[in-house]
Design a protein around this motif. Structure first.
Motif, PDB file in Angstrom:
ATOM      1  N   ASP A  95       0.841  -1.191   0.000  1.00 52.85           N
ATOM      2  CA  ASP A  95       0.000   0.000   0.000  1.00 52.85           C
ATOM      3  C   ASP A  95       0.878   1.243   0.000  1.00 52.85           C
ATOM      4  N   HIS A 108      -4.558   8.228  -0.620  1.00 52.92           N
ATOM      5  CA  HIS A 108      -4.171   6.969  -1.255  1.00 52.92           C
ATOM      6  C   HIS A 108      -3.445   7.250  -2.565  1.00 52.92           C
ATOM      7  N   LYS A 111      -1.981   0.764  -4.764  1.00 54.40           N
ATOM      8  CA  LYS A 111      -1.717  -0.513  -4.099  1.00 54.40           C
ATOM      9  C   LYS A 111      -1.402  -1.562  -5.146  1.00 54.40           C
ATOM     10  N   ASP A 113      -1.710  -5.651  -5.167  1.00 45.82           N
ATOM     11  CA  ASP A 113      -2.133  -6.825  -4.395  1.00 45.82           C
ATOM     12  C   ASP A 113      -2.988  -7.800  -5.204  1.00 45.82           C
ATOM     13  N   ASP A 116      -5.070  -4.263  -8.212  1.00 45.59           N
ATOM     14  CA  ASP A 116      -4.172  -3.114  -8.157  1.00 45.59           C
ATOM     15  C   ASP A 116      -4.905  -1.806  -8.419  1.00 45.59           C
TER      16      ASP A 116
END
Length: 254
Positions: A95, A108, A111, A113, A116
Motif C-alpha cells: 500500500d 491513497h 496498491k 495486491d 491493483d
C-alpha cells in the motif's frame, strides 16, 4: 528492526515497524520491483543477488507472523509517503499512502495486491519527492532509494526520455551492478505496472492534479477532505522547487 510506526489506518489492529534498512539490500529492490522488472529468477544476477537471497527477502516481506514492514519517505511541507507491506492472511500487498500529522485522514497513492490501484504519481511528482529534503525526519533520505521505492506507482504519458538515465543512476546507487542497470531501467519504465498512458491535469476544483486512468485513486484530488490550505501545501510539495531540488539531488530536471 523494532521501531514501532504509528499510522492511523492500521495502528488499532496491526503492528507496523520501521524497515528502512531493507533499502540497503539489493535483494529488497529486486523483491520490490520484480513485478515490473520481469521474471525474478532471470534478474537475480543483474540485481547483484541470488535466488536464496531473493526468497529470504520475499518471505520476510510477506511474513504474516511478524509486524508489517513500513518504509517512509518524508518530503516538503511535513508530508510523508508511507509504503506498507500489508500482510493480511490471504490478502498481502503493498500500500502507498501520503500523510501529514495535521490531517485527520490519509491520501491513497495506490496498491499492488492483485486488485491493483494506480497510478499514484506523475513523473514530475515522483522526482520532486525523491529530491525533496527529509529535514531530519525518520525515513529514507537517499534520493535514489526514494525514487525506486515509489517507482511502482508511476504512470505518466509525459515521462521524458531522460527518465531512463535517472532510473539507471538510481539502480546503480542502490547497489545494482552497472552492467545491466540501463536495460533494467528501460524495462521498468517501458513495462511499468501502470503503463505509460496516464495523463495528469489540474481542474478548477483543486490545486492537486488528477489522473485520467480509471483505476487510479487519483481520479479525484488526493486526500479528500483536507482543507484548502492543506491541499495547496500538498500541491506545492508535490511540485517542489523542482529545478533547484532535482539539481541538488543529482537528478536531471524535467
Amino acid at each position: 528492526m523494532d521501531d514501532v510506526v504509528r499510522f492511523p489506518l492500521y495502528e488499532t489492529e496491526y503492528e507496523l515497524v520501521a524497515a528502512e534498512e531493507l533499502a540497503d539490500d539489493p535483494a529488497f529492490w529486486l523483491a520490490h520491483l520484480w513485478r515490473t522488472a520481469g521474471d525474478p529468477e532471470e534478474l537475480t544476477e543483474r540485481f547483484g543477488t541470488d535466488t536464496a537471497d531473493l526468497d529470504a527477502m520475499l518471505e520476510r516481506l510477506a511474513d504474516e507472523e511478524r509486524p508489517w514492514p513500513v518504509l517512509r519517505v518524508p518530503f516538503s511541507g511535513g508530508h510523508t509517503v508511507v509504503v506498507v507491506y500489508r500482510n493480511f492472511p490471504e490478502a498481502s500487498g503493498i500500500d502507498f499512502f501520503v500523510h501529514h500529522p495535521d490531517w485527520g485522514r490519509i491520501g491513497h497513492l495506490g496498491k499492488l495486491d492483485g486488485h491493483d490501484a494506480g497510478p499514484g504519481l506523475s513523473w514530475a511528482e515522483l522526482t520532486a519527492i525523491a529530491a525533496s529534503p527529509a529535514d531530519g525526519r525518520e525515513g529514507l533520505d537517499d534520493p535514489s532509494q526514494r525514487l525506486l521505492l515509489l517507482l511502482p506507482v508511476l504512470g505518466d504519458a509525459d515521462t521524458p526520455d531522460e527518465a531512463v538515465d535517472v532510473v539507471e543512476r538510481a539502480l546503480t546507487d542502490c547497489g545494482i551492478p552497472a552492467a545491466g542497470a540501463r536495460e533494467t531501467a528501460a524495462h521498468l519504465l517501458g513495462a511499468g505496472f501502470f503503463g505509460d498512458g496516464a495523463y495528469w491535469y489540474v481542474t478548477d476544483a483543486s490545486p492537486l492534479a488528477v489522473c485520467d486512468e480509471p483505476h487510479s485513486p487519483r481520479t479525484v484530488p488526493l486526500a479528500q477532505g483536507i482543507t484548502a490550505a492543506q491541499a495547496r501545501s500538498l500541491a506545492d510539495a508535490l511540485a517542489g522547487s523542482r529545478a533547484q531540488e532535482v539539481r541538488s539531488a543529482g537528478l536531471p530536471s524535467t
